[in-house]
Design a protein around this motif. Structure first.
Motif, PDB file in Angstrom:
ATOM      1  N   GLY A   1       0.764  -1.281   0.049  1.00  0.00           N
ATOM      2  CA  GLY A   1      -0.172   0.052   0.237  1.00  0.00           C
ATOM      3  C   GLY A   1       0.994   1.264   0.061  1.00  0.00           C
ATOM      4  O   GLY A   1       0.303   2.371   0.323  1.00  0.00           O
TER       5      GLY A   1
ATOM      6  N   ALA B   1       2.039   2.933  -2.467  1.00  0.00           N
ATOM      7  CA  ALA B   1       1.758   3.895  -3.431  1.00  0.00           C
ATOM      8  C   ALA B   1       1.245   5.327  -3.176  1.00  0.00           C
ATOM      9  O   ALA B   1       1.376   6.136  -3.869  1.00  0.00           O
ATOM     10  CB  ALA B   1       0.729   3.028  -4.685  1.00  0.00           C
TER      11      ALA B   1
ATOM     12  N   GLY C   1      -4.933  -1.548   2.455  1.00  0.00           N
ATOM     13  CA  GLY C   1      -6.215  -1.960   2.800  1.00  0.00           C
ATOM     14  C   GLY C   1      -7.155  -1.231   2.212  1.00  0.00           C
ATOM     15  O   GLY C   1      -6.945  -0.166   1.496  1.00  0.00           O
TER      16      GLY C   1
ATOM     17  N   TYR D   1     -15.449  -3.635   7.907  1.00  0.00           N
ATOM     18  CA  TYR D   1     -14.190  -2.976   8.144  1.00  0.00           C
ATOM     19  C   TYR D   1     -13.852  -3.375   9.546  1.00  0.00           C
ATOM     20  O   TYR D   1     -12.740  -3.594   9.593  1.00  0.00           O
ATOM     21  CB  TYR D   1     -14.237  -1.652   7.835  1.00  0.00           C
TER      22      TYR D   1
ATOM     23  N   PRO E   1      -4.436   3.122  13.653  1.00  0.00           N
ATOM     24  CA  PRO E   1      -4.743   4.945  13.372  1.00  0.00           C
ATOM     25  C   PRO E   1      -6.217   4.906  13.545  1.00  0.00           C
ATOM     26  O   PRO E   1      -7.163   4.041  13.568  1.00  0.00           O
ATOM     27  CB  PRO E   1      -4.371   5.140  11.946  1.00  0.00           C
TER      28      PRO E   1
HETATM   29  N1  LIG Z   1      -7.184   6.752   6.507  1.00  0.00           N
HETATM   30  C1  LIG Z   1      -7.647   6.427   7.744  1.00  0.00           C
HETATM   31  O1  LIG Z   1      -8.463   7.214   8.230  1.00  0.00           O
HETATM   32  C2  LIG Z   1      -7.361   5.049   8.252  1.00  0.00           C
HETATM   33  C3  LIG Z   1      -7.777   4.852   9.655  1.00  0.00           C
HETATM   34  C4  LIG Z   1      -7.393   3.561  10.307  1.00  0.00           C
HETATM   35  C5  LIG Z   1      -6.608   2.539   9.472  1.00  0.00           C
HETATM   36  N2  LIG Z   1      -6.267   2.895   8.157  1.00  0.00           N
HETATM   37  C6  LIG Z   1      -5.692   1.690   7.496  1.00  0.00           C
HETATM   38  O2  LIG Z   1      -4.530   2.149   6.961  1.00  0.00           O
HETATM   39  C7  LIG Z   1      -4.123   1.665   5.784  1.00  0.00           C
HETATM   40  C8  LIG Z   1      -3.742   2.772   4.684  1.00  0.00           C
HETATM   41  O3  LIG Z   1      -4.670   3.689   4.388  1.00  0.00           O
HETATM   42  P1  LIG Z   1      -4.849   5.036   3.575  1.00  0.00           P
HETATM   43  O4  LIG Z   1      -5.740   5.920   4.242  1.00  0.00           O
HETATM   44  O5  LIG Z   1      -3.244   5.246   3.228  1.00  0.00           O
HETATM   45  O6  LIG Z   1      -5.314   4.351   2.096  1.00  0.00           O
HETATM   46  P2  LIG Z   1      -5.205   4.646   0.841  1.00  0.00           P
HETATM   47  O7  LIG Z   1      -6.413   4.116  -0.028  1.00  0.00           O
HETATM   48  O8  LIG Z   1      -4.647   6.225   0.669  1.00  0.00           O
HETATM   49  O9  LIG Z   1      -3.728   3.773   0.367  1.00  0.00           O
HETATM   50  C9  LIG Z   1      -4.079   2.435   0.164  1.00  0.00           C
HETATM   51  C10 LIG Z   1      -3.351   1.851  -0.720  1.00  0.00           C
HETATM   52  O10 LIG Z   1      -3.289   0.399  -0.679  1.00  0.00           O
HETATM   53  C11 LIG Z   1      -3.390  -0.031  -1.884  1.00  0.00           C
HETATM   54  N3  LIG Z   1      -4.210  -1.288  -2.119  1.00  0.00           N
HETATM   55  C12 LIG Z   1      -5.531  -1.311  -1.984  1.00  0.00           C
HETATM   56  N4  LIG Z   1      -6.079  -2.716  -2.237  1.00  0.00           N
HETATM   57  C13 LIG Z   1      -5.086  -3.500  -2.526  1.00  0.00           C
HETATM   58  C14 LIG Z   1      -4.656  -4.798  -2.633  1.00  0.00           C
HETATM   59  N5  LIG Z   1      -5.502  -5.589  -2.663  1.00  0.00           N
HETATM   60  N6  LIG Z   1      -3.480  -5.239  -2.921  1.00  0.00           N
HETATM   61  C15 LIG Z   1      -2.438  -4.041  -2.903  1.00  0.00           C
HETATM   62  N7  LIG Z   1      -2.424  -2.968  -2.598  1.00  0.00           N
HETATM   63  C16 LIG Z   1      -3.818  -2.534  -2.325  1.00  0.00           C
HETATM   64  C17 LIG Z   1      -3.823   1.249  -2.855  1.00  0.00           C
HETATM   65  O11 LIG Z   1      -3.612   0.921  -4.000  1.00  0.00           O
HETATM   66  C18 LIG Z   1      -3.294   2.216  -2.267  1.00  0.00           C
HETATM   67  O12 LIG Z   1      -2.187   2.722  -2.619  1.00  0.00           O
HETATM   68  C19 LIG Z   1      -5.242   0.784   5.396  1.00  0.00           C
HETATM   69  O13 LIG Z   1      -4.975  -0.552   5.887  1.00  0.00           O
HETATM   70  C20 LIG Z   1      -6.539   1.569   6.037  1.00  0.00           C
HETATM   71  O14 LIG Z   1      -7.509   0.503   6.505  1.00  0.00           O
HETATM   72  C21 LIG Z   1      -6.829   4.267   7.484  1.00  0.00           C
END
Ligand SMILES: NC(=O)c1ccc[n+]([C@@H]2O[C@H](COP(=O)([O-])OP(=O)(O)OC[C@H]3O[C@@H](n4cnc5c(N)ncnc54)[C@H](O)[C@@H]3O)[C@@H](O)[C@H]2O)c1
Length: 364
Positions: free
Chosen positions: A122, A124, A203, A270, A300
């Motif tokens: 993730g 990217a 995720g 989720y 987070p």
């Molecule tokens: N943003 C929030 O508020 C938050 C809160 C708690 C937890 N999280 C967790 O933090 C992590 C990152 O979240 P974020 O906000 O940076 O999200 P984001 O959507 O900005 O980044 C997620 C990255 O994961 C990649 N991805 C998605 N599905 C995939 C797959 N099947 N295989 C490989 N890559 C995949 C996407 O291409 C993307 O680059 C996640 O696991 C999310 O559940 C986020």
């Protein structure tokens, strides 16, 4: 990614005085007063509301030796208006050079990831991308980004390499695809050596779907990415660490949603997926301690990333912010420090932990 940027939020401070020192000073004066009181009631009545707190600061001289004369001043104890945080765009990624590392005190050396090979899923964009940058700055030897998004993944790897000068590679891998993961991890081993660290940030989130209406295929898909993906990545990287006889650190990005139920949006799937990640991480920590592999979760709270930047969530974001004692969503780089710490040898006795970073949201 070309437009990627990190925002550094410098919390407003009303004074340059080290806070613990100011607190110690204030505490000392309160306990001195308490020594002269004769009853609890009298003590309560006798509390003096300071308008100014005297401070004494001992600074080294300009050559870094202990200074001789302390600096005395007072700081205002009057409630001040909250200072707006300064938001600064930080484009640079400054890798930790050998020279700087050699000059660092032992404690800080231990808190770096000097020489470590790090795989980040993730990576990217979003939180994963920011943690990749932090690892580059904290001394990583090489970084491998695993992500399902080809275009963003390529761009982010190119950008990180260009800015840090470090070896960075991108593998277009879906974390549900065990064979692709194994091939990619083997390639990382061939390129840079066995991985020392896995940061699993890939995720997805579905929210505002009532359980009674949840499509079972969507439910399975989310569990597959968030939970099975964490398993497949950990298994593959763990096997590579074991094969190399290397200790390692696995960091699973879970969520506070694994410990609480979010409000007001309904998102049972989720929440269940992240609770699964936390319990999976603990189980793995217990199983793999004998291999010297540590497993910890970062959970987070609400973070200001693309995942949440959808118009449908605007009204709810107001509620989330109001329920967060720090009165803001997390910045995209707010996980960086913990990520580096968990990846580093400084957290060597820490395994099976789930660390919540949520601006205080789960306190209420
Ligand atoms: N943003 C929030 O508020 C938050 C809160 C708690 C937890 N999280 C967790 O933090 C992590 C990152 O979240 P974020 O906000 O940076 O999200 P984001 O959507 O900005 O980044 C997620 C990255 O994961 C990649 N991805 C998605 N599905 C995939 C797959 N099947 N295989 C490989 N890559 C995949 C996407 O291409 C993307 O680059 C996640 O696991 C999310 O559940 C986020």
């Amino acid at each position: 990614m070309a437009s990627a940027s990190r925002s550094l939020r410098l919390a407003g401070r009303f004074t340059a005085v080290p806070r613990p020192f100011a607190l110690r000073t204030a505490t000392a004066s309160v306990s001195q007063r308490a020594a002269f009181t004769v009853s609890a009631r009298r003590f309560k009545l006798g509390v003096v509301r300071e308008t100014e707190v005297p401070v004494t600061v001992y600074n080294p001289d300009s050559k870094g030796a202990p200074g001789s004369s302390p600096e005395h001043f007072t700081i205002s104890a009057q409630p001040s208006r909250p200072v707006e945080p300064v938001v600064e765009e930080v484009e640079e990624v400054q890798p930790l050079s050998d020279e700087v590392y050699a000059q660092m005190p032992r404690t800080l050396q231990k808190m770096s990831v000097k020489g470590k090979v790090i795989i980040i899923t993730g990576g990217a964009r979003g939180l994963g991308n920011n943690m990749a940058r932090a690892c580059a700055e904290a001394g990583a030897k090489a970084i491998a980004i695993f992500d399902a998004n080809q275009e963003l993944g390529d761009e982010s790897a190119a950008e990180l390499h260009q800015k840090s000068g470090l070896p960075v590679s991108f593998f277009k891998v879906d974390v549900r695809d065990g064979s692709a993961i194994n091939a990619a991890v083997q390639n990382v081993v061939d390129l840079y050596g066995a991985p020392d660290v896995l940061v699993n940030s890939a995720g997805i989130a579905d929210s505002n779907i009532k359980a009674e209406n949840y499509d079972h295929q969507m439910f399975r898909r989310l569990i597959d990415i968030n939970l099975t993906g964490s398993f497949l990545m950990s298994q593959s990287v763990g096997r590579a660490m074991m094969a190399a006889g290397k200790p390692g650190s696995i960091i699973l990005v879970a969520s506070m949603s694994g410990s609480i139920v979010n409000y007001p949006q309904e998102q049972s799937c989720y929440n269940a997926s992240k609770a699964g990640v936390i319990q999976f991480g603990k189980s793995l920590a217990a199983e793999w301690a004998k291999h010297g592999i540590r497993v910890n979760c970062i959970s987070p709270g609400y973070m200001d990333t693309a995942l949440n930047r959808v118009p449908a969530l605007d009204a709810q974001k107001k509620i989330w912010t109001e329920r967060t004692p720090q009165d803001r969503l997390g910045a995209v780089d707010d996980l960086n420090g913990l990520c580096v710490f968990l990846a580093s040898d400084a957290s060597g006795y820490m395994t099976g932990s789930n660390v919540i970073i949520d601006g205080g949201y789960t306190l209420y």
